[in-house]
Design a protein around this motif. Structure first.
Motif, PDB file in Angstrom:
ATOM      1  N   GLY B 105       3.547  -3.074-117.309  1.00 52.03           N
ATOM      2  CA  GLY B 105       3.123  -4.082-116.343  1.00 52.03           C
ATOM      3  C   GLY B 105       3.626  -3.816-114.936  1.00 52.03           C
ATOM      4  O   GLY B 105       3.217  -4.482-113.990  1.00 52.03           O
ATOM      5  N   GLY B 159       0.639 -21.208-116.438  1.00 43.84           N
ATOM      6  CA  GLY B 159       0.215 -20.920-117.796  1.00 43.84           C
ATOM      7  C   GLY B 159      -1.202 -21.461-117.941  1.00 43.84           C
ATOM      8  O   GLY B 159      -2.048 -21.263-117.065  1.00 43.84           O
ATOM      9  N   SER B 201      10.547 -14.596-122.040  1.00 45.08           N
ATOM     10  CA  SER B 201       9.222 -14.223-121.591  1.00 45.08           C
ATOM     11  C   SER B 201       8.973 -14.775-120.184  1.00 45.08           C
ATOM     12  O   SER B 201       9.902 -15.152-119.462  1.00 45.08           O
ATOM     13  CB  SER B 201       8.169 -14.730-122.574  1.00 45.08           C
ATOM     14  N   SER B 202       7.732 -14.832-119.793  1.00 49.93           N
ATOM     15  CA  SER B 202       7.392 -15.291-118.446  1.00 49.93           C
ATOM     16  C   SER B 202       5.993 -15.881-118.481  1.00 49.93           C
ATOM     17  O   SER B 202       5.335 -15.888-119.517  1.00 49.93           O
ATOM     18  CB  SER B 202       7.446 -14.134-117.464  1.00 49.93           C
ATOM     19  N   ILE B 203       5.511 -16.306-117.312  1.00 50.04           N
ATOM     20  CA  ILE B 203       4.322 -17.125-117.284  1.00 50.04           C
ATOM     21  C   ILE B 203       3.536 -16.866-115.999  1.00 50.04           C
ATOM     22  O   ILE B 203       4.112 -16.535-114.976  1.00 50.04           O
ATOM     23  CB  ILE B 203       4.800 -18.608-117.413  1.00 50.04           C
ATOM     24  N   GLY B 204       2.205 -16.997-116.073  1.00 51.19           N
ATOM     25  CA  GLY B 204       1.374 -16.775-114.891  1.00 51.19           C
ATOM     26  C   GLY B 204       1.034 -18.070-114.172  1.00 51.19           C
ATOM     27  O   GLY B 204       1.435 -19.152-114.589  1.00 51.19           O
ATOM     28  N   ALA B 205       0.275 -17.945-113.096  1.00 52.66           N
ATOM     29  CA  ALA B 205      -0.051 -19.129-112.301  1.00 52.66           C
ATOM     30  C   ALA B 205      -1.289 -18.874-111.451  1.00 52.66           C
ATOM     31  O   ALA B 205      -1.690 -17.734-111.248  1.00 52.66           O
ATOM     32  CB  ALA B 205       1.124 -19.503-111.408  1.00 52.66           C
ATOM     33  N   VAL B 240      -1.115 -10.108-108.282  1.00 52.96           N
ATOM     34  CA  VAL B 240      -2.363 -10.871-108.221  1.00 52.96           C
ATOM     35  C   VAL B 240      -3.482 -10.108-108.938  1.00 52.96           C
ATOM     36  O   VAL B 240      -3.644  -8.908-108.764  1.00 52.96           O
ATOM     37  CB  VAL B 240      -2.759 -11.170-106.758  1.00 52.96           C
ATOM     38  N   VAL B 296      -2.020 -15.162-110.403  1.00 52.80           N
ATOM     39  CA  VAL B 296      -0.846 -14.296-110.487  1.00 52.80           C
ATOM     40  C   VAL B 296      -0.498 -14.098-111.957  1.00 52.80           C
ATOM     41  O   VAL B 296      -0.350 -15.063-112.706  1.00 52.80           O
ATOM     42  CB  VAL B 296       0.347 -14.929-109.741  1.00 52.80           C
ATOM     43  N   LYS B 297      -0.374 -12.849-112.343  1.00 48.24           N
ATOM     44  CA  LYS B 297      -0.055 -12.583-113.743  1.00 48.24           C
ATOM     45  C   LYS B 297       1.390 -12.960-114.034  1.00 48.24           C
ATOM     46  O   LYS B 297       2.199 -13.100-113.114  1.00 48.24           O
ATOM     47  CB  LYS B 297      -0.321 -11.103-114.069  1.00 48.24           C
ATOM     48  N   PRO B 298       1.760 -13.133-115.292  1.00 43.04           N
ATOM     49  CA  PRO B 298       3.159 -13.434-115.617  1.00 43.04           C
ATOM     50  C   PRO B 298       4.048 -12.252-115.234  1.00 43.04           C
ATOM     51  O   PRO B 298       3.622 -11.106-115.311  1.00 43.04           O
ATOM     52  CB  PRO B 298       3.131 -13.652-117.133  1.00 43.04           C
ATOM     53  N   THR B 299       5.252 -12.557-114.809  1.00 40.13           N
ATOM     54  CA  THR B 299       6.243 -11.534-114.463  1.00 40.13           C
ATOM     55  C   THR B 299       6.303 -10.467-115.544  1.00 40.13           C
ATOM     56  O   THR B 299       6.411 -10.791-116.730  1.00 40.13           O
ATOM     57  CB  THR B 299       7.640 -12.189-114.356  1.00 40.13           C
ATOM     58  N   SER B 300       6.286  -9.227-115.151  1.00 42.49           N
ATOM     59  CA  SER B 300       6.332  -8.146-116.145  1.00 42.49           C
ATOM     60  C   SER B 300       7.749  -7.815-116.584  1.00 42.49           C
ATOM     61  O   SER B 300       7.950  -7.213-117.633  1.00 42.49           O
ATOM     62  CB  SER B 300       5.651  -6.901-115.573  1.00 42.49           C
ATOM     63  N   ILE B 302      10.561  -8.722-118.383  1.00 42.77           N
ATOM     64  CA  ILE B 302      10.953  -9.718-119.382  1.00 42.77           C
ATOM     65  C   ILE B 302      11.997  -9.157-120.322  1.00 42.77           C
ATOM     66  O   ILE B 302      12.111  -7.936-120.499  1.00 42.77           O
ATOM     67  CB  ILE B 302       9.740 -10.219-120.193  1.00 42.77           C
TER      68      ILE B 302
END
Lengths: 356, 356, 356, 356
Positions: B105, B159, B201-205, B240, B296-300, B302
């Motif tokens: 990622g 999310g 983990s992480s999450i997008g927005a 993005v 925006v994708k979730p933080t890679s 993790i």
């Protein structure tokens, strides 16, 4: 830098209005020695040409392209390639009715406000006719790209009817009038489009463009990102309202562990176990398929009357007759492919410049 | 033209790596005589600064910006404005563990493949730290824009939890750590984010940026479209994966009569009865709010271990510890606002050049 | 595109004023993997540095350059290289006397008229101090050029005293304070310059820059001509009023048969029997030495009083004291070499992009 | 950015070869609402057209320009202006003799070396025929410039015969075939040119272009200097080997007190007592006449045999017959004027953008 040019090293500058004598472009930066003639370009134009089915505008434009410079004895010379298509089936009188009214959803009002005057015939410069030159330039771009790079487009959604991905067949896209990869849904789309036309309305679409065989390393870290340039390229196509790469907006709903494509060595090569990235990481191609989608709004030229105002500032209504595509998204497919080709060709030359 | 520059007349060129001595930028083309000092820029940087809540990275960077040129006695001189922020809380040793592994990622693999070497410390040039300079440049851009132009951003989805638009309150965005305009959903987001962090983990927005008060006429017909440049601007922000304007992808599912915003005279002025266009028609601003969204994708980065390969070509796993944002989308809000400001300022100067 | 940037692919953007805290530049487009550190750049800066003899300004600037980005473990990474030099020996009070007067021959009046305000301290942005960054960028450009390419400059005329070409010795340029290749005339120049200083005046010069080992093929047919870009590069140096290539203005007085350099095969290679072309035909390098000359006007900052006007619009006189070069042409030599290096590096990358 | 484009905001892109079907250009960035038609452009082309006297090539080209886009009902629309001239009097067979030989002084060798192939007919892209489009673009540029700005050119030296400045008469330039402002010397030039032609040779020239009425403030501090862009503009004209501004190379021989133009208030306005600066200080126009000169080498196509080599690498001789100008400097006058107009128009738009 110019508002009518595109690309840094493979640089396309278009000119021309819908109802002027001709449209054309200049393609600068093409490497010398590539085989090129009108016969190579024409099929791509034919794919975009109006009137190929009852689902596109009935304007009859043969769209015969002429190469006016930059090619000698069938090879590019490295000098600018001048291309021109003469406009033929121009019925400007269709437009006198709308000369003094702003068509909702069109650039009429904003052009007039910006420039103080406008060529109202057929939308003038804002006509999708300009995209013919993109397709021609894209055909030249394909000559620059290695033959291992394959660029293909498809309509993946029409109105709110999406394709079913498990039925995807590239071969099918050539068999229906919608570049639809899903034989089953394309039948539904026929009905959908006929209904829209019948009630004097129109319909939107989502197009997907896939480039396979792209080498790893095309693009650049920050503002010259491959995906940033694809976003500009697709968004600059008439009627486009959204662009996404790979998982796109769907990525927002994924967790970090779902989204980040895992990697594995396979036969001595780096491979990925998924392609949420759409073939681009940090603005640079990964070697996977580059996958982009863009949304095209429904045609704004519709028969159904809409409220609008006149150039003189009076309230009125408008019903746009003329000859229009009920779904401009269909003919956007070859345009999208062309823009992908142009962006990749430009990035390829830039990569070669910096990294040898 | 440069891969690290942005804009035509209001032109921003950034430099610097996450763990180098400093990051900086040059802002060229600013009109002379504008009031400017560090105190004007700093609050925008503070809004983006890490460590403001438990939901962003705990790296401690005061991000104090210095103006090194282009300003004299509190006014811009028309010459290039040099800005610099020294990096402080650099823990490069955090990264030696990942020196020889490609983080899924991330740009690690593509950078290495493109350039043959990479500054692996903190992502080097591909670190979101670069966006601090965008924010600083955006603060200058706001000085160029009339005070009637207001640019505001908000997180509208985290999310798969979207806001409810009827609850939208700009004031609320300042009251929660998410720039969330919906007080109710922001509570859910806290739980969501805490859960993501807990499981490593992480999450997008999805972020929405709105510019109000934009005059009609900014933009250009074809490749210089306002929306095309916004698309490039937002897509060039780290992580993005999608951009849309107005109704965006939703426009594909509308019919022509639903989508085209009708027009009416009101108090002698042209008004629109809806804003599916997102304030842009034919690439040119309509005078309505310019509305853009980006995913925006979730933080890679993790903690949860992911399959990957080493620079030497062996299969391995990686768990990225360091100090990372569980949702990079949050801190992307001031960055998105800044990019909107930069694009509008550039287009404003270009409009003034051509149309007086 | 920016008024403070230079080059297309090897792109230099400078910032900073004479009496601000620092000057700097961003060099974008450098290929990755090149050896680079401050120690490589510094000697070029030292060659331009003031105060090396009594014939240059006595301002004491160590001109220590710092690399702030784009280099990792002694190698370029392909990302933008940020460079900075802090200003040290700033005596702004020297300039308060001239704050309200326009110095003839300087940019004071035009800056004020253009921008409405100006940083009057030491000429602000129009100070030759900016050229330090060109020299630093030129040092990076040399890394891109093959080691077979040698770039050297010399002063070939001071006042109306020209060198005698038959006495040309490159070695001699390092042995006198004038970069003069003619040992005999350099003695005359000492007297000339001492006399000019004594009477509070100054003197002009002509500089010649020669690039040997340039491969055939750099440049482009029309606006991207190698000589057109050299002309812009040299004319952009402070105080330059003329540029010529090869026989230059002298070519006007030649007949066609004298001027056109005849060709002969020699050891299987194309050679020329003369070099009136200065190594460039049709905008493209021939493989011969690229030879350019530029004329530098006498320093405008002179003690002898001159008629001028105040910013308030009154007639007055001015006598510029400060610390100034009696002949700015001398320190223009390393700057000219640097501009040649930058133009060639840029053209080399562009050639590689298009022609592989 | 493109090797075949010129200007930043007023941007000209040319295409076409000497013996292709047509030549053309795209002019982008023109303000809307300007009166424009073919009748305005044609007289400028006629001034450059071959065959107007026995002192220019006898190729018969009517050079009828067509406007293909960007103009509607006699006014510019703000969209790109496409221009085209069809080539008529093409005698490509004249060139088959030189197909396999490199003409000394021409771009034949360098083109072949760069691109690997070349369109040898009439010099292909390197033909001075390209300059017709510069003249057409220059005519459009003049529309942008206020009518107070007057741009005029003259030949001031032919071979080694200079004009006498005290005899300068602009009216005289229209009365002889040389654009010579000195009636007396123009008679000598006739003899000079007839003699050159008789012995199968050619002759060089120096052209001066003067722009009056230019407002103070056009240009920019460093790389965007007005004189730097004029230098590139003139040096990009075929056969030009030198460019100078104001006192030019002569400035090197002046002392500081002679060179710096003194200033005085006159009727409440700043005036200068001399114009060694050629109307430009620090890269920005002073309001005085902008004065530039460029040197054109003698035509390289001469009958007198010259030593050269074949494309196959054999020694040979060449005698170029065809139809050629004995002094290409003559027809360079309208081209020089056009380049001045283009540079000023571009700088005017840029100034308006930044400084309002």
């Amino acid at each position: 830098m110019s508002d009518n040019s595109f690309g840094m090293l493979f640089r396309v500058t278009t000119w021309g209005e819908s109802h002027g004598p001709a449209i054309g472009c200049v393609v600068d930066g093409t490497p010398p020695g590539l085989a090129l003639d009108e016969a190579w370009i024409q099929p791509f134009l034919d794919a975009r040409r109006p009137g190929r089915s009852r689902f596109t505008t009935q304007r009859k434009e043969p769209d015969r392209v002429r190469i006016l410079s930059g090619v000698f004895e069938g090879r590019t010379t490295g000098t600018p390639i001048g291309l021109m298509i003469e406009n033929q089936d121009v019925r400007s009188k269709d437009y006198t009715a709308i000369k003094d009214k702003f068509r909702p959803g069109h650039a009429d009002y904003t052009y007039r406000a910006k420039y103080g005057l406008r060529d109202y015939r057929g939308g003038g410069r804002s006509s999708a006719r300009e995209t013919a030159m993109r397709v021609a330039a894209g055909a030249i771009a394909r000559r620059i790209l290695s033959q291992r790079i394959k660029i293909r487009g498809a309509v993946v959604q029409m109105g709110d009817h999406e394709i079913t991905r498990s039925r995807w067949s590239w071969a099918e896209t050539a068999r229906n009038p919608f570049w639809c990869p899903d034989a089953k849904v394309s039948v539904e789309w026929e009905a959908l489009l006929d209904a829209a036309r019948k009630r004097g309305s129109s319909i939107g679409a989502v197009i997907e463009v896939v480039a396979s065989g792209v080498p790893v390393g095309l693009g650049a870290p920050v503002y010259g990102k491959l995906d940033a340039e694809l976003a500009a390229a697709f968004m600059s196509i008439n009627a486009v309202k959204g662009v996404e790469i790979g998982a796109g907006f769907g990525a927002a709903a994924l967790s970090g562990n779902e989204n980040a494509d895992e990697m594995r060595m396979k036969m001595g090569k780096v491979t990925f176990l998924s392609n949420n990235a759409g073939g681009i990481l940090g603005g640079i191609s990964t070697g996977q398929d580059v996958v982009a989608r863009f949304a095209v709004k429904p045609t704004s030229s519709i028969v159904e009357p809409r409220k609008t105002v006149t150039t003189g500032g009076r309230n009125t209504e408008i019903s746009t007759k003329g000859r229009h595509d009920p779904c401009v998204g269909i003919r956007a497919v070859p345009v999208g492919e062309a823009m992908m080709a142009c962006v990749l060709a430009d990035q390829l030359l830039r990569h070669r410049a910096q990294c040898g």
